[in-house]
Write a protein that holds these residues in place. Structure first.
Motif, PDB file in Angstrom:
ATOM      1  N   PRO A  34       0.564  -0.792   0.076  1.00 13.41           N
ATOM      2  CA  PRO A  34      -0.254   0.137  -0.132  1.00 13.41           C
ATOM      3  C   PRO A  34       1.382   1.480   0.244  1.00 13.41           C
ATOM      4  O   PRO A  34       0.603   1.862  -0.348  1.00 13.41           O
ATOM      5  N   VAL A  35       2.062   1.189   0.828  1.00  9.00           N
ATOM      6  CA  VAL A  35       3.026   2.843   0.787  1.00  9.00           C
ATOM      7  C   VAL A  35       4.298   1.882  -0.208  1.00  9.00           C
ATOM      8  O   VAL A  35       4.826   0.794   0.948  1.00  9.00           O
ATOM      9  N   HIS A  36       4.890   2.279  -1.223  1.00 10.91           N
ATOM     10  CA  HIS A  36       5.732   1.752  -2.196  1.00 10.91           C
ATOM     11  C   HIS A  36       6.323   3.222  -2.933  1.00 10.91           C
ATOM     12  O   HIS A  36       5.896   3.680  -3.246  1.00 10.91           O
ATOM     13  N   VAL A  37       7.812   3.244  -1.756  1.00 10.19           N
ATOM     14  CA  VAL A  37       8.440   4.599  -2.031  1.00 10.19           C
ATOM     15  C   VAL A  37       9.494   4.316  -2.932  1.00 10.19           C
ATOM     16  O   VAL A  37       9.630   4.007  -1.593  1.00 10.19           O
ATOM     17  N   LEU A  38      10.170   5.072  -2.854  1.00 14.28           N
ATOM     18  CA  LEU A  38      11.518   4.887  -3.435  1.00 14.28           C
ATOM     19  C   LEU A  38      12.898   6.133  -3.022  1.00 14.28           C
ATOM     20  O   LEU A  38      12.135   6.855  -3.095  1.00 14.28           O
ATOM     21  N   VAL A  39      14.048   5.950  -1.808  1.00 13.74           N
ATOM     22  CA  VAL A  39      14.492   7.189  -1.987  1.00 13.74           C
ATOM     23  C   VAL A  39      15.854   6.775  -2.968  1.00 13.74           C
ATOM     24  O   VAL A  39      16.082   5.624  -2.553  1.00 13.74           O
ATOM     25  N   ILE A  40      15.815   7.860  -3.222  1.00 15.09           N
ATOM     26  CA  ILE A  40      17.622   7.727  -4.525  1.00 15.09           C
ATOM     27  C   ILE A  40      18.073   9.211  -4.488  1.00 15.09           C
ATOM     28  O   ILE A  40      18.232   9.687  -3.518  1.00 15.09           O
ATOM     29  N   THR A  41      19.206   8.943  -4.768  1.00 12.54           N
ATOM     30  CA  THR A  41      20.590  10.533  -4.465  1.00 12.54           C
ATOM     31  C   THR A  41      20.545  10.591  -5.524  1.00 12.54           C
ATOM     32  O   THR A  41      20.215  10.100  -6.793  1.00 12.54           O
ATOM     33  N   GLU A  46      25.112   3.966  -8.689  1.00 16.93           N
ATOM     34  CA  GLU A  46      24.730   2.137  -9.283  1.00 16.93           C
ATOM     35  C   GLU A  46      24.195   2.129  -8.286  1.00 16.93           C
ATOM     36  O   GLU A  46      22.900   1.111  -8.460  1.00 16.93           O
ATOM     37  N   SER A  47      24.767   1.307  -6.941  1.00 15.69           N
ATOM     38  CA  SER A  47      24.248   0.223  -6.715  1.00 15.69           C
ATOM     39  C   SER A  47      24.827   0.809  -4.906  1.00 15.69           C
ATOM     40  O   SER A  47      25.780   1.424  -4.404  1.00 15.69           O
ATOM     41  N   VAL A  48      24.773  -0.239  -3.758  1.00 16.42           N
ATOM     42  CA  VAL A  48      25.186  -0.291  -2.631  1.00 16.42           C
ATOM     43  C   VAL A  48      27.135  -0.705  -2.916  1.00 16.42           C
ATOM     44  O   VAL A  48      27.905   0.372  -2.260  1.00 16.42           O
ATOM     45  N   ASN A  49      26.902  -0.972  -4.099  1.00 14.68           N
ATOM     46  CA  ASN A  49      28.386  -1.650  -4.002  1.00 14.68           C
ATOM     47  C   ASN A  49      29.435  -0.476  -4.700  1.00 14.68           C
ATOM     48  O   ASN A  49      30.732  -0.343  -4.015  1.00 14.68           O
ATOM     49  N   GLU A  50      28.858   0.766  -5.405  1.00 12.98           N
ATOM     50  CA  GLU A  50      29.752   1.787  -5.616  1.00 12.98           C
ATOM     51  C   GLU A  50      29.138   2.941  -4.329  1.00 12.98           C
ATOM     52  O   GLU A  50      29.843   4.146  -4.625  1.00 12.98           O
ATOM     53  N   ALA A  57      24.827   7.951   2.700  1.00  8.83           N
ATOM     54  CA  ALA A  57      23.915   6.213   3.052  1.00  8.83           C
ATOM     55  C   ALA A  57      23.580   7.155   4.414  1.00  8.83           C
ATOM     56  O   ALA A  57      22.316   6.052   4.078  1.00  8.83           O
ATOM     57  N   GLY A  58      23.463   6.968   5.065  1.00  8.79           N
ATOM     58  CA  GLY A  58      22.778   8.180   6.392  1.00  8.79           C
ATOM     59  C   GLY A  58      21.738   8.709   5.790  1.00  8.79           C
ATOM     60  O   GLY A  58      20.393   8.239   6.009  1.00  8.79           O
ATOM     61  N   ARG A  59      22.022   9.217   4.494  1.00  5.99           N
ATOM     62  CA  ARG A  59      20.549  10.670   4.713  1.00  5.99           C
ATOM     63  C   ARG A  59      19.676   9.149   3.674  1.00  5.99           C
ATOM     64  O   ARG A  59      18.490  10.064   4.184  1.00  5.99           O
ATOM     65  N   LEU A  60      19.564   8.533   2.858  1.00  9.19           N
ATOM     66  CA  LEU A  60      18.739   7.519   2.411  1.00  9.19           C
ATOM     67  C   LEU A  60      18.191   7.001   3.691  1.00  9.19           C
ATOM     68  O   LEU A  60      17.111   7.019   3.305  1.00  9.19           O
ATOM     69  N   ILE A  61      18.755   6.677   4.580  1.00  8.50           N
ATOM     70  CA  ILE A  61      17.984   5.354   6.005  1.00  8.50           C
ATOM     71  C   ILE A  61      16.814   6.838   6.102  1.00  8.50           C
ATOM     72  O   ILE A  61      15.816   6.032   6.873  1.00  8.50           O
ATOM     73  N   LEU A  62      17.917   8.049   6.855  1.00 12.56           N
ATOM     74  CA  LEU A  62      17.217   9.152   7.645  1.00 12.56           C
ATOM     75  C   LEU A  62      15.786   9.476   6.750  1.00 12.56           C
ATOM     76  O   LEU A  62      15.526   9.232   7.738  1.00 12.56           O
ATOM     77  N   HIS A  96      18.481   2.696  -4.885  1.00 12.55           N
ATOM     78  CA  HIS A  96      17.612   3.226  -4.451  1.00 12.55           C
ATOM     79  C   HIS A  96      17.280   2.219  -3.236  1.00 12.55           C
ATOM     80  O   HIS A  96      17.204   0.866  -2.845  1.00 12.55           O
ATOM     81  N   LEU A  97      16.499   2.767  -2.469  1.00 18.00           N
ATOM     82  CA  LEU A  97      16.216   2.720  -1.422  1.00 18.00           C
ATOM     83  C   LEU A  97      14.190   2.315  -1.102  1.00 18.00           C
ATOM     84  O   LEU A  97      14.278   2.990  -1.184  1.00 18.00           O
ATOM     85  N   HIS A  98      13.975   1.243  -1.181  1.00 14.08           N
ATOM     86  CA  HIS A  98      12.540   0.889  -0.894  1.00 14.08           C
ATOM     87  C   HIS A  98      12.062   0.911  -0.096  1.00 14.08           C
ATOM     88  O   HIS A  98      12.479   0.563   1.238  1.00 14.08           O
ATOM     89  N   VAL A  99      11.204   1.539   0.525  1.00 11.80           N
ATOM     90  CA  VAL A  99      10.315   2.326   1.588  1.00 11.80           C
ATOM     91  C   VAL A  99       8.900   1.501   1.548  1.00 11.80           C
ATOM     92  O   VAL A  99       8.148   1.133   0.892  1.00 11.80           O
ATOM     93  N   LEU A 100       8.671   0.010   2.629  1.00 10.22           N
ATOM     94  CA  LEU A 100       8.171  -0.600   1.710  1.00 10.22           C
ATOM     95  C   LEU A 100       6.262  -0.309   3.147  1.00 10.22           C
ATOM     96  O   LEU A 100       7.003  -1.320   4.421  1.00 10.22           O
ATOM     97  N   GLY A 101       5.364  -0.742   3.243  1.00  7.68           N
ATOM     98  CA  GLY A 101       4.486  -0.793   4.493  1.00  7.68           C
ATOM     99  C   GLY A 101       2.969  -0.596   3.967  1.00  7.68           C
ATOM    100  O   GLY A 101       2.523  -0.928   2.558  1.00  7.68           O
ATOM    101  N   GLY A 102       2.358  -0.178   5.105  1.00 12.46           N
ATOM    102  CA  GLY A 102       0.775  -0.095   5.141  1.00 12.46           C
ATOM    103  C   GLY A 102       0.147  -1.899   5.477  1.00 12.46           C
ATOM    104  O   GLY A 102      -1.095  -1.616   4.603  1.00 12.46           O
TER     105      GLY A 102
END
Ligand code: AMP
Ligand code: ZN
Length: 112
Positions: A34-41, A46-50, A57-62, A96-102
């Motif tokens: 029901p809630v699905h948001v992507l947080v991008i830089t 490219e990915s967490v590997n880069e 990194a902290g900003r994406l999570i916060l 991209h960090l997926h935020v999933l919930g609802g």
């Protein structure tokens, strides 16, 4: 330019729910919750590997946490997910960090 860089530069539209100078959060076009948001830089990573910038990194999570609060899913709980590379199921090569919930979310980790 990759699709998420185009969204970051407002060349293609997205339903933006949060923005600052470093990151952007917008609704996933094919939501799986029901809630699905992507947080991008905003910068192409490219990915967490880069990912090397600890602040970013902290900003994406916060920002993921903030979006969960703003969209009223933080109390019941939610999932934050980074897919990394082919085996991780990452399809868009821009971090991209997926935020999933609802709703109560099932575990879906299975190996081929
Ligand atoms: P992943 O499989 O982790 O790479 O996830 C990529 C996500 O991007 C998928 O959930 C797609 O639905 C989503 N997506 C792809 N293109 C767009 C777009 N133009 N706007 C919003 N979300 C998108
Ligand atoms: Zn990009």
């Amino acid at each position: 330019m990759c699709i998420f860089c185009q969204i970051a530069k407002k060349k293609i539209p997205a339903e933006i729910v949060y923005e600052d100078e470093k990151v952007l959060a917008f609704k996933d076009i094919h939501p799986i919750a029901p809630v699905h948001v992507l947080v991008i830089t905003k910068e192409h990573v490219e990915s967490v590997n880069e990912l090397v910038d600890e602040q970013l990194a902290g900003r994406l999570i916060l920002v993921g946490k903030r979006v969960a609060q703003d969209l009223a899913i933080s109390e019941k709980g939610y999932k934050l997910l980074f897919r990394v590379g082919a085996d991780g199921g990452q399809e868009v090569s821009h971090i991209h960090l997926h935020v999933l919930g609802g709703a109560k979310l099932y575990e879906e980790i299975r190996a081929e």
